[in-house]
Write an enzyme that holds these catalytic residues in place. Structure first.
Site, mmCIF file in Angstrom:
data_model
loop_
_atom_site.group_PDB
_atom_site.id
_atom_site.type_symbol
_atom_site.label_atom_id
_atom_site.label_comp_id
_atom_site.label_asym_id
_atom_site.label_seq_id
_atom_site.Cartn_x
_atom_site.Cartn_y
_atom_site.Cartn_z
ATOM 1 N N HIS A 1 11.686 2.361 0.575
ATOM 2 C CA HIS A 1 12.767 2.906 1.400
ATOM 3 C C HIS A 1 14.085 2.247 0.962
ATOM 4 O O HIS A 1 14.107 1.079 0.600
ATOM 5 C CB HIS A 1 12.546 2.597 2.882
ATOM 6 C CG HIS A 1 11.340 3.249 3.480
ATOM 7 N ND1 HIS A 1 11.214 3.505 4.831
ATOM 8 C CD2 HIS A 1 10.198 3.724 2.926
ATOM 9 C CE1 HIS A 1 10.053 4.083 5.068
ATOM 10 N NE2 HIS A 1 9.411 4.220 3.935
ATOM 11 N N THR B 1 9.193 -0.090 4.299
ATOM 12 C CA THR B 1 10.482 0.093 4.972
ATOM 13 C C THR B 1 11.520 -0.915 4.448
ATOM 14 O O THR B 1 11.190 -1.921 3.815
ATOM 15 C CB THR B 1 10.372 -0.051 6.501
ATOM 16 O OG1 THR B 1 9.991 -1.389 6.799
ATOM 17 C CG2 THR B 1 9.378 0.912 7.093
ATOM 18 N N GLU C 1 2.576 3.808 6.010
ATOM 19 C CA GLU C 1 3.836 3.060 5.976
ATOM 20 C C GLU C 1 3.560 1.613 6.380
ATOM 21 O O GLU C 1 2.839 1.366 7.339
ATOM 22 C CB GLU C 1 4.859 3.667 6.952
ATOM 23 C CG GLU C 1 6.187 2.896 6.925
ATOM 24 C CD GLU C 1 7.198 3.403 7.945
ATOM 25 O OE1 GLU C 1 7.822 4.440 7.684
ATOM 26 O OE2 GLU C 1 7.344 2.756 8.996
HETATM 27 P P1 FAD Z 1 20.893 11.588 7.437
HETATM 28 O O1 FAD Z 1 20.088 12.514 6.613
HETATM 29 O O2 FAD Z 1 22.168 11.111 6.880
HETATM 30 O O3 FAD Z 1 21.117 12.317 8.868
HETATM 31 C C1 FAD Z 1 21.775 11.637 9.941
HETATM 32 C C2 FAD Z 1 22.490 12.662 10.814
HETATM 33 O O4 FAD Z 1 23.532 13.321 10.068
HETATM 34 C C3 FAD Z 1 21.598 13.811 11.319
HETATM 35 O O5 FAD Z 1 22.022 14.140 12.608
HETATM 36 C C4 FAD Z 1 21.845 14.965 10.329
HETATM 37 O O6 FAD Z 1 21.714 16.236 10.946
HETATM 38 C C5 FAD Z 1 23.284 14.723 9.909
HETATM 39 N N1 FAD Z 1 23.516 15.006 8.477
HETATM 40 C C6 FAD Z 1 22.635 14.863 7.445
HETATM 41 N N2 FAD Z 1 23.245 15.168 6.272
HETATM 42 C C7 FAD Z 1 24.523 15.494 6.570
HETATM 43 C C8 FAD Z 1 25.636 15.876 5.784
HETATM 44 N N3 FAD Z 1 25.539 15.980 4.437
HETATM 45 N N4 FAD Z 1 26.829 16.139 6.411
HETATM 46 C C9 FAD Z 1 26.941 16.021 7.755
HETATM 47 N N5 FAD Z 1 25.889 15.661 8.563
HETATM 48 C C10 FAD Z 1 24.709 15.391 7.973
HETATM 49 N N6 FAD Z 1 15.656 3.248 8.993
HETATM 50 C C11 FAD Z 1 15.848 2.063 8.359
HETATM 51 O O7 FAD Z 1 16.853 1.362 8.611
HETATM 52 N N7 FAD Z 1 14.930 1.620 7.430
HETATM 53 C C12 FAD Z 1 13.831 2.341 7.092
HETATM 54 O O8 FAD Z 1 13.041 1.904 6.249
HETATM 55 C C13 FAD Z 1 13.610 3.598 7.748
HETATM 56 N N8 FAD Z 1 12.542 4.391 7.432
HETATM 57 C C14 FAD Z 1 12.401 5.641 8.011
HETATM 58 C C15 FAD Z 1 11.340 6.472 7.625
HETATM 59 C C16 FAD Z 1 11.173 7.733 8.213
HETATM 60 C C17 FAD Z 1 10.030 8.629 7.770
HETATM 61 C C18 FAD Z 1 12.079 8.166 9.227
HETATM 62 C C19 FAD Z 1 11.903 9.499 9.893
HETATM 63 C C20 FAD Z 1 13.145 7.349 9.608
HETATM 64 C C21 FAD Z 1 13.330 6.085 9.008
HETATM 65 N N9 FAD Z 1 14.395 5.247 9.343
HETATM 66 C C22 FAD Z 1 14.575 4.027 8.711
HETATM 67 C C23 FAD Z 1 15.343 5.647 10.389
HETATM 68 C C24 FAD Z 1 16.551 6.433 9.821
HETATM 69 O O9 FAD Z 1 17.299 5.601 8.970
HETATM 70 C C25 FAD Z 1 17.397 6.893 11.010
HETATM 71 O O10 FAD Z 1 16.706 7.868 11.742
HETATM 72 C C26 FAD Z 1 18.825 7.318 10.711
HETATM 73 O O11 FAD Z 1 19.506 7.405 11.970
HETATM 74 C C27 FAD Z 1 18.954 8.669 10.004
HETATM 75 O O12 FAD Z 1 18.524 8.612 8.716
HETATM 76 P P2 FAD Z 1 18.497 9.934 7.786
HETATM 77 O O13 FAD Z 1 18.167 9.515 6.420
HETATM 78 O O14 FAD Z 1 17.695 10.999 8.430
HETATM 79 O O15 FAD Z 1 20.064 10.313 7.864
#
Ligand code: FAD
Length: 294
Positions: free
Chosen positions: A77, A48, A16
């Protein structure tokens, strides 16, 4: 090529990188960091995307640079935070024009001082993935994030994994994990995810330990567990930068060797744009890695 097609054939190595804040550092990233990382022939490099989209054009441009100048597939991303359908369409169109075929669909971190409506059209990563899948007729390979120690907002690891299955059903073809330092935590998570019907590859994300302050910040932000052995070594040498780097290099090398011995789907390394440290790390694991990633 879609990264899922590569994963169907082999275990992947990936790095990354993040677009630098200062414009002048972008040249160094492209000229030195990406070139150096590419020399390890990673299957993909992920780029990212800043909260509130402030590195929108940089992410796409750096993904294009990877596509045009290396043998790796770029994984761009893209976050829901402050994204409208129109904005997602314009990013996807741009990526398509650049030949970038893979997107890591994310909800995004919510900035504390945010004043704009944060979830204009998409509340969760799965909502955006469903939209892109149908609008672009499955042309993009999509991936998502997962959390071996649960997402900080999730009620429980069980509910978080239930939503991981929702993400898979929305079209995400593999997952990269949040950083973790205790491999046992990852192996337990993997078992639970498989039991819950998550069948796509789950790639452990490894954060190289190079700096005492940085690691403390990461631990606070992600809430991840740190083995007592490592904590003790850090506390003992916290004022000695070289000692911390040596401890970190050996710890991270061993962490990756253990994951490879346990036959994980791939290794994703949060390079933090530090190609010098990554070179030492790749040298340390070179013999086992040459068999694992072939
Ligand atoms: P979601 O999948 O939407 O999940 C967020 C929360 O909602 C979780 O608690 C989950 O259990 C819950 N949830 C999921 N789907 C649903 C649903 N359909 N209905 C109800 N609840 C639900 N952030 C950035 O800003 N830029 C980046 O480039 C970036 N890169 C990342 C790369 C990796 C590998 C990781 C692990 C994280 C990265 N992040 C980045 C951070 C990420 O955006 C945050 O952790 C954010 O808070 C959650 O993103 P998510 O896509 O997991 O969210």
């Amino acid at each position: 090529m879609k990264i899922s097609e590569i994963l169907a054939k082999k275990k992947t190595l990936s790095f990354e990188i993040f677009p630098p804040k200062r414009e002048e550092d972008t040249f160094t990233l492209i000229d030195k960091t990406i070139k150096k990382l590419a020399s390890y022939e990673p299957d993909f490099m992920s780029v990212t995307y800043g909260a509130l989209g402030n590195t929108l054009s940089n992410t796409a441009m750096i993904a294009k640079t990877i596509k045009d100048n290396t043998k790796s597939e770029p994984l761009a991303h893209l976050t829901c935070v402050a994204s409208t359908r129109g904005k997602v369409d314009s990013v996807c169109d741009e990526l398509q024009n650049y030949g970038v075929q893979n997107i890591l669909t994310l909800r995004g971190d919510i900035p504390k001082e945010a004043d704009a409506p944060l979830f204009s059209d998409f509340k969760h990563a799965s909502d955006m993935a469903s939209y892109i899948k149908s609008k672009y007729d499955g042309k993009f390979g999509m991936a998502g994030a997962c959390y071996p120690e649960k997402h900080p907002e999730a009620e429980s690891i069980t509910s978080d994994i239930e939503f991981l299955k929702v993400k898979q059903d929305a079209g995400m073809e593999f997952f990269n994990t949040q950083l973790f330092f205790d491999n046992e935590v990852f192996y337990h998570f993997l078992l639970k995810a498989r039991k819950a019907g998550v069948t796509v590859p789950i790639i452990p994300g490894i954060m190289p330990v190079t700096n005492y302050n940085q690691i403390n910040r990461m631990i606070q932000m992600s809430g991840c567990k740190v083995p007592l052995k490592l904590l003790n070594q850090f506390d003992r040498y916290k004022d000695d930068k070289d000692a911390i780097e040596e401890i970190g290099l050996i710890f991270t090398s061993y962490q990756i060797l253990d994951l490879m011995a346990n036959d994980v789907d791939g290794i994703h390394i949060y390079s933090m744009n530090k190609s010098g440290f990554i070179s030492k790390l790749m040298d340390n694991i070179s013999y086992v890695a040459s068999g694992f990633f072939k």
